[in-house]
Design an enzyme around this catalytic site. Structure first.
Site, short mmCIF file in Angstrom:
data_model
loop_
_atom_site.label_atom_id
_atom_site.label_comp_id
_atom_site.label_asym_id
_atom_site.label_seq_id
_atom_site.Cartn_x
_atom_site.Cartn_y
_atom_site.Cartn_z
N SER A 267 19.66 34.59 -121.67
CA SER A 267 18.43 35.12 -122.26
C SER A 267 17.64 35.84 -121.17
CB SER A 267 17.66 33.97 -122.90
OG SER A 267 16.61 34.45 -123.68
N ASP B 274 17.89 27.57 -127.39
CA ASP B 274 19.20 27.93 -127.90
C ASP B 274 20.20 27.68 -126.76
OD1 ASP B 274 21.08 29.07 -129.57
OD2 ASP B 274 20.51 31.13 -129.16
N HIS C 54 19.93 37.21 -125.86
CA HIS C 54 18.80 37.37 -126.77
C HIS C 54 18.17 38.73 -126.56
CE1 HIS C 54 18.49 32.74 -126.73
NE2 HIS C 54 19.21 33.16 -127.77
#
Ligand SMILES: C[S@@+](CC[C@H](N)C(=O)[O-])C[C@H]1O[C@@H](n2cnc3c(N)ncnc32)[C@H](O)[C@@H]1O
Lengths: 274, 191
Positions: free
Chosen positions: B14, B134, B41
């Site tokens: 991310s 996540d 992401h």
């Protein structure tokens, strides 16, 4: 490799759903159907897929909630504005040459894509000569499509999308707002037929000039995609148009030869004349 | 190692992903035997330039995954913005619009869980820098299926929350620096 018990249970559950209620999810792409079934099992309060199957077979009331887990209803008005811009600029000029038109929104979900097309066709002066078919397998979604009522907090995005799509009017001309909801004008539904239709198990029902089938085929496995695309191909008039979702490509399909690229980046195809 | 021959790699990252991936992917050879599936992401509304950017630095083929694309060697596949990327048991890729997980679509958990199902003990799952929740659950699914879990060491990471959460969820994971991860991936191919 030996099949995992859980995978066997899922296979049997989908078979039960088909045998008992004729909803055929057996050849949907397995990874995401498994994910959604897990969610359904947890949130509907069953310990195992076998227990869910038992419930489903004996309690028809569980069918509708289960279907709402199994089908995905993400949509927007003028989703991917560049797609609608391409329809407007590249496809509409061809459509204008026909005295009457049939357009099929396959897998219309809660109606956002349908209203986008009706508004675009009205702006382009084609609405009066067009019959729109809006189909889906999910009754709840179809009912919402027919009602045409959306949360008001989504309107800002819809308006922005409409503008980016080359909209020639103001979106606010088409809905009235009250109590946090935007209710789309019933005149938009005058040329629309809503119907329960499955790309998996139903047949051709009319000859179309344009089929828009977006973000539905990604839920199918390869074989089923070929089946559905064959059905769409057979539904299209000679030189008819097909629009797919922005990440769906003809590349891996058996029917690729039957189509030519019309607007490559927007996944808009035209049925070849051969 | 768990004995099974490695067949595929999944990577989740991310905040700080571009730099981290740039320290790993360019070191892999053009015909690298293990396909690499990657979720980063990215905002849903933006055309992602990540794949293009990394393609310019890599000998591997790097592109955004297409729906039902067969998985092959020598290729790194990125999840497109606003779609989950999943691995099917018949070793092709699927995209979906399913609900976001921890506000993310694509989601690392979704990729890792489906890949663990498809590859079992032959999967290597790698969690890199990030500030999201996540990835921890997904990495556990990799471990539970008998696969290998690797986490970027939080000290060296641009954002440490995601690697820390992954380590907490998978205490047996190997914790490595970016250069050690790159070396590991080059080694494992030959094993
Ligand atoms: C993600 S929505 C797509 C909505 C819209 N087309 C769009 O792109 O915004 C997918 C829809 O496909 C429908 N669907 C799933 N299986 C189908 C089938 N076999 N035949 C027709 N529609 C199906 C689902 O019920 C759901 O409404």
């Amino acid at each position: 490799m030996l099949e995992k018990v859980e995978d066997l249970e899922i296979r049997l559950l989908l078979e039960a759903l088909y045998q008992r209620y004729h909803y055929d999810f057996r050849n949907y792409a397995q990874a995401s159907i498994k994910r959604r079934l897990k969610q359904a099992r947890e949130q509907m309060g069953f310990r195992s897929f076998s227990a869910l199957q038992d419930g489903l077979l004996h309690r028809p009331a569980l069918l509708s909630p289960l279907l709402n887990y199994l089908t995905v209803h993400v949509s927007e008005l003028f989703r991917d504005p560049s797609y609608f811009r391409a329809i407007r600029e590249k496809v509409v000029p061809h459509l204008r040459t026909y005295p009457s038109l049939k357009i099929w929104i396959a897998g219309c979900s809660t109606g956002e894509e349908l209203y986008s097309f009706v508004i675009l066709f009205r702006e382009e002066g084609l609405e009066q000569r067009t019959l729109f078919y809006a189909t889906d397998i999910n009754q709840d979604a179809l009912a919402k499509a027919e009602a045409g009522i959306y949360d008001l907090d989504r309107i800002q995005l819809f308006t922005e999308n409409h503008r980016k799509s080359g909209g020639k009017s103001s979106l606010s001309d088409y809905y009235s707002a009250a109590y946090g909801k935007a209710s789309f004008d019933k005149s938009l539904r005058k040329h629309v037929v809503f119907s329960d239709h499955s790309l998996v198990s139903d047949a051709v029902f009319a000859e179309m000039h344009l089929v828009s089938c977006r973000n539905v085929l990604i839920y199918f496995d390869r074989g089923l995609q070929d089946r559905a695309l064959g059905l769409i191909k057979d539904s299209l008039a000679r030189k008819g148009f097909l629009g797919l979702g922005s990440k769906e490509s003809m590349r891996f399909f058996q029917h690729a030869d039957s189509f030519t690229e019309c607007v490559r980046d927007e996944k808009i195809y035209q049925k070849s004349s051969k | 190692m768990n004995g099974a021959k490695a067949e595929a790699v999944v990577i989740g990252a991310s905040a700080g992903a571009t730099e981290a991936l740039s320290a790993i992917l360019p070191l892999l050879p053009a015909d690298y035997a293990l396909p690499v599936m990657i979720v980063v992401h990215v905002p849903p509304d933006r055309k992602s330039v990540l794949a293009e950017l990394l393609q310019a630095k890599c000998r591997l083929e790097v592109h955004e995954a297409a729906d039902k694309e067969p998985i092959g060697r020598g290729t790194a596949y990125f999840a497109p913005p606003d779609y989950h990327l999943l691995v099917e048991r018949n070793k092709c890729l699927s995209l979906s619009n399913d609900d976001p997980v921890f506000y993310s679509r694509p989601s690392i958990d979704v990729l890792f869980e489906s890949a663990a199902d498809a590859y079992g003990p032959s999967l290597i799952g790698i969690v890199l820098t990030g500030a999201n929740q996540d990835a921890a659950k997904g990495l556990r699914a990799v471990v539970e299926a008998g696969g290998t879990a690797i986490v970027q060491s939080p000290e060296g990471a641009y954002a440490s929350a995601m690697p820390e959460a992954a380590i907490a969820e998978c205490p047996g994971a190997r914790v490595l620096s970016l250069s050690e991860i790159a070396a590991y991936l080059q080694e494992i191919e030959k094993a």
